[in-house]
Design an enzyme around this catalytic site. Structure first.
Site, PDB file in Angstrom:
ATOM      1  N   GLU A 171      35.216  64.746  77.553  1.00  0.00           N
ATOM      2  CA  GLU A 171      35.193  65.972  76.742  1.00  0.00           C
ATOM      3  C   GLU A 171      36.481  66.234  75.967  1.00  0.00           C
ATOM      4  O   GLU A 171      37.184  67.227  76.247  1.00  0.00           O
ATOM      5  CB  GLU A 171      34.883  67.183  77.623  1.00  0.00           C
ATOM      6  N   GLU A 366      27.117  64.735  82.774  1.00  0.00           N
ATOM      7  CA  GLU A 366      27.261  65.998  83.512  1.00  0.00           C
ATOM      8  C   GLU A 366      26.149  66.945  83.104  1.00  0.00           C
ATOM      9  O   GLU A 366      25.859  67.104  81.914  1.00  0.00           O
ATOM     10  CB  GLU A 366      28.586  66.722  83.200  1.00  0.00           C
TER      11      GLU A 366
HETATM   12  C1  PNW Z   1      33.103  70.487  81.933  1.00  0.00           C
HETATM   13  N1  PNW Z   1      33.253  75.406  77.706  1.00  0.00           N
HETATM   14  O1  PNW Z   1      33.980  71.472  81.494  1.00  0.00           O
HETATM   15  C2  PNW Z   1      34.003  69.502  82.659  1.00  0.00           C
HETATM   16  O2  PNW Z   1      33.834  68.167  82.291  1.00  0.00           O
HETATM   17  C3  PNW Z   1      34.010  69.675  84.137  1.00  0.00           C
HETATM   18  O3  PNW Z   1      35.245  69.227  84.636  1.00  0.00           O
HETATM   19  C4  PNW Z   1      33.718  71.125  84.497  1.00  0.00           C
HETATM   20  O4  PNW Z   1      33.893  71.393  85.846  1.00  0.00           O
HETATM   21  C5  PNW Z   1      32.295  71.407  84.061  1.00  0.00           C
HETATM   22  O5  PNW Z   1      32.118  71.118  82.680  1.00  0.00           O
HETATM   23  C6  PNW Z   1      31.836  72.840  84.312  1.00  0.00           C
HETATM   24  O6  PNW Z   1      32.616  73.753  83.577  1.00  0.00           O
HETATM   25  C7  PNW Z   1      33.708  72.423  80.551  1.00  0.00           C
HETATM   26  O7  PNW Z   1      33.979  76.423  77.740  1.00  0.00           O
HETATM   27  C8  PNW Z   1      34.520  73.561  80.574  1.00  0.00           C
HETATM   28  O8  PNW Z   1      32.367  75.288  76.806  1.00  0.00           O
HETATM   29  C9  PNW Z   1      34.368  74.534  79.622  1.00  0.00           C
HETATM   30  C10 PNW Z   1      33.409  74.404  78.647  1.00  0.00           C
HETATM   31  C11 PNW Z   1      32.594  73.273  78.625  1.00  0.00           C
HETATM   32  C12 PNW Z   1      32.758  72.300  79.578  1.00  0.00           C
END
Ligand code: PNW
Length: 460
Positions: A171, A366
C-alpha cells in the site's frame, strides 16, 4: 417473501487461501537481536499520535511465539501466509551492514511454515522504515529507493531457496499520503509536495527492488496496492464523474499506470504540478517502475463515495487539491473502523483492474473487518465478521465468474494486532489475542474460514 438465500459457490481449483499480517503489527521484540528503530517506533512514542499511546514494543509477541502461531495457521488449514520483513531488523541503519540475527528470525519462520506445508508470501516493506533513513528525508529522498533495492537483495539472498512469492511494497498510497500528506501515519508529515515525492520514490523503490530480485533469480515478483473503489454520489452527474476521475487519478492511476501501463497519466501529472516542480522525476524512472510484475496484490476494505460540492473541503492531506469535492460520510452498517460494508465494491474494483490493466494475475492480499469482539468462555462469537467475509468472498467469486483472473484471497488478519494509529483498540483478527496473557483464541470466523478453505467455497 422470496427465499433470497445465496447460492453455493466453489472457487477454481488451486485457488490460494491464506491470511496476512505485518511485522510491526504483530512481532513486538522491538529491541531484540540488533533491531534498529523504525519510523513507527518514533511515531508511536510521540504523544498524541497513536490511540492511548500504544506502541508495537510487545504487540502479539509473535517474534517469540511464531511457532505456536504457525501451528495455529496449520490447524486452520491455511495454504499460504503473507507476512512482512522488518527492514530495521535486517539493516538497523537502513543501509550498509546486514544484521544476520535479524535474518535468522525470518529463516526460522520460513522453515516453520514450510514444515507445516504453508507457502510463505513475503512483503518486503510494510511501513516500518528504518528511522536513520527518515532522518535523511525518508521517502522524500531518492536514496531511500536505492537503499530499498540493497535491502531487498539481502533478504532475497537468505530466503530465496525457500520463498517463491515476493512482493515489494504494501500500500504505497498509505505510506505516501497518510505518512507525508495528512500525517495520520508515521512519519507524520503534512506536506503535499513531500507526499508526491514519496509516491514517486516508493514506486521507484518497487522498480529497483523488483529489478534486483529478478537479477538475483526471482521468478514471482509483485506489489500490493490498496486501490480505491471510487463511486459517484450521483452517477448521472457529470460534475460527480469529474470528481471521481480526480480522486481515481490521485489514488489509483498514479500508482497503477506507471506500474502497469508504462507511465504516469498526463492529467495526474498536471494536477501534481500544482504542488511541486516534479524535479524528483528523472529520465528512465518510468521504465524502471514499469518493469514486469507477476502478480498484483489488492487490499480492499470499503468503497469511497464522492460528489462535486462547491465549498467542500475535499480530502485534505490525503488527496491534495480536491477542494470542492465531498467525501461522503459512510452509511449503513459500519465496521468498528467506521468503514462501510459494501462487498459489491470489491467486485467492481477487481473487474475494473482486470479490464484496465489486463494480463497480470490478481490476489486479494487483504480483506477483513474490525469488530469489538469479546471472548465468551473459550469462544469468541463474531457473526459480523463472518457476514463481512462471506459477502466479500461471494463478491470475489462474482468477479472470477465475470472473467477476472483472481488467484487467491488472504484474510486480514490472522491475529488481532497493532492497528496503526488506532493501536490495539481495533481488532481485525480471525484469532483473538488477549494482550495481557498473549493467549490466542480462534474466533468463530476462524472456524468458519477453516470450513471455507476445506470446501474451497461457500455453502448456499
Ligand atoms: C491496511 N485508509 O491499512 C494495511 O495494509 C494493514 O496493515 C492494516 O492493518 C489494514 O489495512 C486495516 O486498516 C490501511 O485510511 C489503513 O484508507 C488505512 C487505510 C487503508 C488501509
Amino acid at each position: 417473501m422470496l427465499d433470497r438465500a445465496p447460492a453455493a459457490v466453489r472457487f477454481p481449483e488451486g485457488f490460494v487461501w491464506g491470511a496476512a499480517t505485518a511485522a510491526y503489527q504483530i512481532e513486538g521484540a522491538a529491541r531484540d537481536d540488533g533491531r534498529g528503530p523504525s519510523i513507527w517506533d518514533t511515531f508511536s512514542r510521540t504523544p498524541g499520535k497513536v490511540h492511548a499511546g500504544h506502541t508495537g514494543d510487545v504487540a502479539c509477541d509473535h517474534y517469540h511465539r511464531y511457532r505456536d502461531d504457525v501451528a495455529l495457521m496449520a490447524e486452520l488449514g491455511l495454504a499460504s501466509y503473507r507476512f512482512s520483513v522488518a527492514w530495521p531488523r535486517i539493516q538497523p541503519d537502513g543501509s550498509g551492514p546486514v544484521n544476520p540475527r535479524g535474518l535468522d528470525f525470518y529463516d526460522r519462520l520460513v522453515d516453520e511454515l514450510l514444515g507445516r506445508g504453508i507457502d510463505p508470501i513475503v512483503t518486503l516493506y510494510h511501513w516500518d522504515l528504518p528511522q536513520p533513513l527518515e532522518d535523511r528525508g525518508g521517502w522524500t529522498n531518492r536514496e531511500t529507493a536505492e537503499h530499498f533495492a540493497g535491502y531487498a537483495t539481502a533478504v532475497y539472498g537468505r530466503l530465496a531457496d525457500r520463498v517463491r512469492t515476493w512482493t515489494t511494497l504494501n500500500e504505497p498510497w498509505c505510506s505516501a499520503y497518510l505518512g507525508y500528506g495528512n500525517g495520520v501515519h508515521a512519519p507524520g508529515r503534512q506536506d503535499p509536495a513531500a507526499a508526491f515525492a514519496a509516491v514517486h520514490h516508493l514506486l521507484l523503490a518497487h522498480g529497483l527492488g523488483a529489478q534486483a530480485l529478478r537479477a538475483a533469480g526471482a521468478t514471482t515478483v509483485g506489489i500490493t496496492v490498496n486501490p480505491a473503489a471510487v463511486v459517484p454520489a450521483d452517477p448521472d452527474s457529470a460534475a460527480d464523474q469529474r470528481a471521481v476521475r480526480l480522486v481515481d487519478g490521485l489514488h489509483n492511476r498514479i500508482f497503477l499506470d506507471p506500474l502497469l501501463r508504462g507511465g504516469y497519466p498526463a492529467d495526474v501529472l498536471e494536477h501534481v504540478a500544482r504542488f511541486t516542480d516534479l524535479d524528483f522525476l528523472r529520465d528512465g524512472d518510468e521504465q524502471i517502475i514499469g518493469g514486469p510484475v507477476d502478480l498484483l496484490g489488492i487490499n480492499y476494505y470499503a468503497p469511497t463515495y464522492v460528489a462535486a460540492r462547491p465549498g467542500a473541503p475535499g480530502g485534505d492531506g490525503a488527496y491534495p487539491g480536491t477542494e470542492g469535492i465531498e467525501f461522503l460520510p459512510p452509511v449503513g452498517p459500519l465496521t468498528d473502523m467506521g468503514w462501510m460494508i459494501e462487498p459489491s465494491g470489491l467486485t467492481a474494483l477487481l473487474e475494473r483492474i482486470g479490464r484496465d490493466y489486463p494480463g497480470v494475475p490478481l490476489f486479494v492480499t487483504e480483506n477483513g473487518a474490525a469488530f469489538p469482539d469479546r471472548p465468551e468462555g473459550d469462544r469468541v462469537p463474531d457473526p459480523d465478521r463472518i457476514g463481512y467475509l462471506d459477502g466479500h468472498l461471494r463478491a470475489a467469486h462474482e468477479a472470477i465468474a465475470r472473467g477476472v483472473d483472481l488467484r487467491g484471497y488472504l484474510v486480514w488478519s490472522l491475529l488481532d494486532n497493532f492497528e496503526w494509529a488506532e493501536g490495539y483498540d481495533k481488532r481485525f483478527g480471525i484469532v483473538h489475542v488477549d494482550y495481557l496473557s498473549q493467549r490466542r483464541t480462534p474466533k468463530d470466523s476462524a472456524r468458519w474460514f477453516q470450513e471455507v478453505i476445506r470446501r474451497n467455497g461457500l455453502e448456499g
